[in-house]
Every structure is written in C-alpha cells, then in structure tokens.
Scaffold this active site. Structure first.
Site, short mmCIF file in Angstrom:
data_model
loop_
_atom_site.label_atom_id
_atom_site.label_comp_id
_atom_site.label_asym_id
_atom_site.label_seq_id
_atom_site.Cartn_x
_atom_site.Cartn_y
_atom_site.Cartn_z
N SER A 138 2.20 6.91 -5.01
CA SER A 138 1.61 5.66 -5.47
C SER A 138 1.38 5.78 -6.98
O SER A 138 1.36 6.90 -7.52
CB SER A 138 0.27 5.42 -4.76
OG SER A 138 -0.46 4.37 -5.36
N TYR A 151 -7.63 8.41 -0.81
CA TYR A 151 -6.25 7.98 -1.03
C TYR A 151 -5.74 8.50 -2.36
O TYR A 151 -4.66 9.09 -2.45
CB TYR A 151 -6.19 6.46 -0.98
CG TYR A 151 -4.83 5.85 -1.18
CD1 TYR A 151 -3.96 5.69 -0.10
CD2 TYR A 151 -4.42 5.40 -2.42
CE1 TYR A 151 -2.71 5.11 -0.27
CE2 TYR A 151 -3.17 4.82 -2.61
CZ TYR A 151 -2.32 4.68 -1.52
OH TYR A 151 -1.08 4.10 -1.71
#
Length: 256
Positions: A138, A151
């Site tokens: 990401s 995350y």
C-alpha cells in the site's frame, strides 16, 4: 506480457484486487490458483476465469493450512512460478482503542500471511531456479495515516520481508517486489468512509475528497485494473534487475 502456462497462486483472490489480478494473469496465459479462506468463493472465482484455473482452501495465518494448499498445487502442477500475497483486511480505530486481538488479526493476515506463503513456496522456486513473489502492499507501506496502526505497521513490514527475500532469493533466480496502491474503491475502502467520517468529525464527502484523494493529481481512486496491470508487468519482468522494489500506483498521491 505473457504468462503462458505459468502457475500463479493469488491469495485472497476470490474478490476485489486479488480477483482482478487473477483475471489479468489468466488473460495473459497463466494458470491461476485462487487461494482463499472461503474455498467455495475461490472455486466459484476460478470457474469464472475458465478452464484450467482452480481454487484452493487457504487460511494464510495458519502455517499448516498454507503448507497443505501449496503442496496441493505442487501435486497438481509440479511447480509454482508466481505467488501474489494479496489477502488482507482493514480495521479502523485509534491506537488506544485497538484491542490486541484486532491488532494481531490485521498484522497476522497481511504480514504473517506474506511470510508463511513465501516460506512455503520458496523451496519449490529455489529447486527450479526461478520464481516471482509479489506482495500487495500500500502507499501505507511507505507512509502513515491516522486510525490504521496495525495496517500501516504490517504494510511497512512487507517491505522488509520483500527486500530480505530479494537478497536471499537472488542467487536462486527468485525476485520479489511490492505493489503499493493508493485507495482502491473496494468494499474494504467503502466500509472505511463512514467509520473515518465519524471518528474525524467530518462528512463522508470530505473523507473521500480530502483524506483519501486529497493528495492525488486528479482526484481519482486507483482502480483494480491499475493494480493488476502493475502485477502483470512485475510478474513478467525478465530479470533480477527489478527486485526488492516498491512500485507506487496511486495517481500521484505518493511520488518517489
């Protein structure tokens, strides 16, 4: 860019980004194995890709389950050419509000899953002297946002894992890279919009336009197709010249 008859495992491949990568690989000639904790969904997705593609039951946080799934692929196909570590979830809270159980759940699926699947496929890739491992990271592999501590931590961790395996795997013809998408409009992201609006005290429109897309050059979400095309490029790259790298796919949100 061709993947003719290459055996490609895509974790979390029954839906979203994973399924689009699987579809793109299949169109390029790859034989795709969709690995998912929901084996019925994995089988349905494989059937949607057409003949020659299969589903396999795999909980990426369970070492025994990962090993069983990989051994099944080896028994059926004799080799593994590409692994795409894509399985993931998201839970949005402030650090002080996260339970340890939720922290562990997010980190386990993203980071432990990347480790366990890599560990399982590497001996087979080393034996053949070739292979590609792609991690779906990401933009949060390289920077942070509020409300996403586990995350962000896990996605940063994938960078370290990829670079370590690039060093270890290079002499065996194995390369690794990390795809770093911006916000992709999937159910995972849609779920975050009202959650972030509530926590940050702003409207859902402001979450989209300012938090998610505020730093992009065109106020556009990254698409599943954007990510899949990048995965195909990396999966078909012909040498170790491109390994241990992160490729940001974010409409200019992050520029390196």
């Amino acid at each position: 860019m061709e993947l003719t008859d290459r055996i490609c495992i895509v974790t979390g491949g029954a839906s979203g980004i994973g399924f689009e990568i699987a579809r793109t690989f299949a169109q390029a000639g790859g034989k795709v194995v969709i690995a998912d904790i929901n084996v019925d969904a994995a089988n349905d997705a494989a059937r949607a890709l057409g003949e020659g593609h299969t589903g396999v039951d795999m909980d990426v946080t369970d070492e025994a389950a990962v090993q069983r799934g990989v051994e099944k692929v080896i028994a059926e196909h004799g080799r593994i050419d590409v692994l795409v570590s894509n399985a993931g979830i998201q839970i949005v809270k402030r650090v002080e509000e996260f339970s340890y159980a939720d922290w562990r759940k997010v980190v386990a699926i993203h980071l432990d899953g990347g480790f366990l699947t890599s560990k399982a496929v590497l001996p087979h890739m080393y034996a053949r002297g070739s292979g590609t491992i792609l991690y779906v990271g990401s933009v949060h592999s390289q920077e942070a946002s509020a409300l996403k501590a586990p995350y962000v931590s896990a996605k940063h961790g994938l960078m370290g894992l990829a670079r370590t395996i690039a060093k270890e795997g290079g002499p065996h013809g194995v390369r690794t890279n990390v795809i770093c998408p911006g916000f992709v409009r999937t159910p995972l992201v849609d779920k975050q919009i009202p959650e972030q609006a509530k926590d940050l005290g702003i409207s859902e429109e402001e979450v989209v336009n300012e938090v998610m897309l505020g730093e992009t050059v065109d106020k556009e979400f990254t698409t599943v197709e954007d990510v899949a095309h990048t995965a195909l490029f990396l999966a078909t790259f012909p040498s170790n010249a491109l390994t241990g790298q992160s490729i940001v796919v974010s409409h200019g949100w992050r520029m390196d």
